[in-house]
Motif scaffolding. Sequence first.
Motif, PDB file in Angstrom:
ATOM      1  N   MET A 108      -1.148  10.152 -31.634  1.00  0.00           N
ATOM      2  CA  MET A 108      -0.397  10.194 -30.388  1.00  0.00           C
ATOM      3  C   MET A 108       0.765  11.176 -30.577  1.00  0.00           C
ATOM      4  SD  MET A 108      -2.132   8.239 -28.374  1.00  0.00           S
ATOM      5  CE  MET A 108      -1.048   7.932 -26.991  1.00  0.00           C
ATOM      6  N   ASN A 109       1.834  11.023 -29.807  1.00  0.00           N
ATOM      7  CA  ASN A 109       2.920  12.001 -29.837  1.00  0.00           C
ATOM      8  C   ASN A 109       4.247  11.419 -30.317  1.00  0.00           C
ATOM      9  OD1 ASN A 109       1.355  14.215 -28.325  1.00  0.00           O
ATOM     10  ND2 ASN A 109       1.214  12.485 -26.942  1.00  0.00           N
ATOM     11  N   THR A 110       4.679  10.317 -29.729  1.00  0.00           N
ATOM     12  CA  THR A 110       5.986   9.743 -30.053  1.00  0.00           C
ATOM     13  C   THR A 110       5.826   8.382 -30.706  1.00  0.00           C
ATOM     14  OG1 THR A 110       6.251   8.557 -27.957  1.00  0.00           O
ATOM     15  CG2 THR A 110       6.923  10.883 -28.003  1.00  0.00           C
ATOM     16  N   ILE A 271       1.696   1.881 -38.146  1.00  0.00           N
ATOM     17  CA  ILE A 271       2.253   2.779 -37.133  1.00  0.00           C
ATOM     18  C   ILE A 271       3.133   3.821 -37.814  1.00  0.00           C
ATOM     19  CG2 ILE A 271       3.619   2.918 -35.010  1.00  0.00           C
ATOM     20  CD1 ILE A 271       3.147  -0.118 -34.681  1.00  0.00           C
ATOM     21  N   LEU A 272       2.861   5.102 -37.539  1.00  0.00           N
ATOM     22  CA  LEU A 272       3.632   6.190 -38.122  1.00  0.00           C
ATOM     23  C   LEU A 272       4.135   7.143 -37.042  1.00  0.00           C
ATOM     24  CD1 LEU A 272       1.382   7.145 -41.177  1.00  0.00           C
ATOM     25  CD2 LEU A 272       3.495   5.811 -41.231  1.00  0.00           C
ATOM     26  N   GLY A 273       5.180   7.886 -37.366  1.00  0.00           N
ATOM     27  CA  GLY A 273       5.720   8.894 -36.452  1.00  0.00           C
ATOM     28  C   GLY A 273       6.737   9.728 -37.195  1.00  0.00           C
ATOM     29  N   LYS A 274       7.725  10.236 -36.492  1.00  0.00           N
ATOM     30  CA  LYS A 274       8.851  10.975 -37.056  1.00  0.00           C
ATOM     31  C   LYS A 274       8.427  11.968 -38.135  1.00  0.00           C
ATOM     32  CE  LYS A 274      12.339   7.514 -35.803  1.00  0.00           C
ATOM     33  NZ  LYS A 274      12.843   8.217 -34.614  1.00  0.00           N
ATOM     34  N   TYR A 281       7.440  18.972 -34.698  1.00  0.00           N
ATOM     35  CA  TYR A 281       6.577  18.838 -33.522  1.00  0.00           C
ATOM     36  C   TYR A 281       6.360  17.338 -33.300  1.00  0.00           C
ATOM     37  CZ  TYR A 281       2.747  20.482 -30.453  1.00  0.00           C
ATOM     38  OH  TYR A 281       1.942  20.792 -29.381  1.00  0.00           O
ATOM     39  N   PRO A 282       6.291  16.864 -32.065  1.00  0.00           N
ATOM     40  CA  PRO A 282       6.104  15.421 -31.844  1.00  0.00           C
ATOM     41  C   PRO A 282       4.708  14.957 -32.268  1.00  0.00           C
ATOM     42  CG  PRO A 282       6.944  16.518 -29.867  1.00  0.00           C
ATOM     43  CD  PRO A 282       6.489  17.595 -30.798  1.00  0.00           C
ATOM     44  N   ILE A 283       4.669  14.133 -33.312  1.00  0.00           N
ATOM     45  CA  ILE A 283       3.399  13.576 -33.791  1.00  0.00           C
ATOM     46  C   ILE A 283       3.619  12.129 -34.189  1.00  0.00           C
ATOM     47  CG2 ILE A 283       1.472  13.806 -35.408  1.00  0.00           C
ATOM     48  CD1 ILE A 283       2.431  16.633 -36.033  1.00  0.00           C
TER      49      ILE A 283
END
Length: 426
Positions: A108-110, A271-274, A281-283
């Motif tokens: 996803m993005n955020t 859940i991962l992000g940042k 880039y938003p991932i």
Amino acid sequence: MSVLEKLSSKDAIALEEEFGAHNYHPLPVVLNRGEGVFVWDVEGKKYYDFLSAYSAVNQGHCHPKIVNAMVQQAQTLTLTSRAFYNDMLGRFEKYASETFGFDKFLPMNTGAEAVETAIKICRKWAYEKKGVPENKAEIVVCENNFHGRTTTIISFSNDPVARKNFGPYPEGFIKIEYDNLSALEQALKTNKNVAGFLVEPIQGEAGVFVPSEGYLLKAKELCKKYNVLFIADEVQTGIARTGKLLATCGNCSCPDRHCSGTPEVKPDILILGKALSGGAYPISGVLANDVIMEVIRPGSHGSTFGGNPVAAAVGIAALEVVKEEGLAENAHQLGELFREELNKFIPTCSIVKSVRGKGLLNAILINDTEESSTAWDICLALRDNGLLAKPTHGNIIRFAPPLVMNRQQLLDCVDIITKTLEEFDK
């Protein structure tokens, strides 16, 4: 006004005040360049970055490998949507799945999108696999959590600023005390429709609260006992921030001596992000094994930008940097040094009560009330002295520098922090 026209800090702040929604209260500094552990403001002053964009920039500002991957892919193909295949997404999915030890990766993005995705997967699993009656699934969450700011997520927040006047709130969440295994077992035992337990391995936004030794392992065991999915929100703590690849230890890539003998705690849903993007880039994304992820079928979830070629190229490069540069081990070693040095200083200074954290995710508790401006004023003074940090919850200052920091740089920052605190202890 040309986008290339040089602005003063005063002018840049005035533009945001006039034309931007006031949904943040930034520290008054205007940045226009970054490299490694440093950032510069528009007047050319240099600062240590001790926030790392809330741990999105673990690999350091403008890491050349990550930037090059982004530029090269952006010059080739940027977006196809998921209506078609592209030649980068499968590579990213394979690399991420193998890195963290899962069968499937859903990009996803955020961070908030990834949390919403995990909630949807968990509920669908409960209906299709566990046999929970439709629309009855519940998810256990912890008080003082921070998982994002969508309307679903704020429905189980107890932060009045995040919640007030955004209702009505979706139902289906049970709040319990963080780091309380008895409360967790009671919730699981008395609610047969519980589908999952959503938890931050360390509550970052709440003030870097580290749970008791063994809490996560025993929580996972309780989830297994009651056939409930253990969902770890590692948006902030993941990707080497806490001295391990993941704060939950799942598929830990660090030397065994850093794991303190704790058995592996592998989430059912991760859940991962940042820092999955190195801040370029938003991932974000969700990982799970087939028995869980197979509930997602065409049409049940999606994103136009999720899994785009640029994100895939950047994500692979960001994870490669973490491994190649030993950032988890560096975070462990420098985190130990940081707390050791602060703990030497704290008994000599009445303005700070304690330091806590893990790896390079740390916080100091200021000896004043949450309603006071002391922590904010200290952060303004830190800025003036060449270091950028920001308070959370009024009287707590979070410290989270890029993981590419070296020993001498960390000691320089400790010196800035202690000398600044001394100014407030007079």
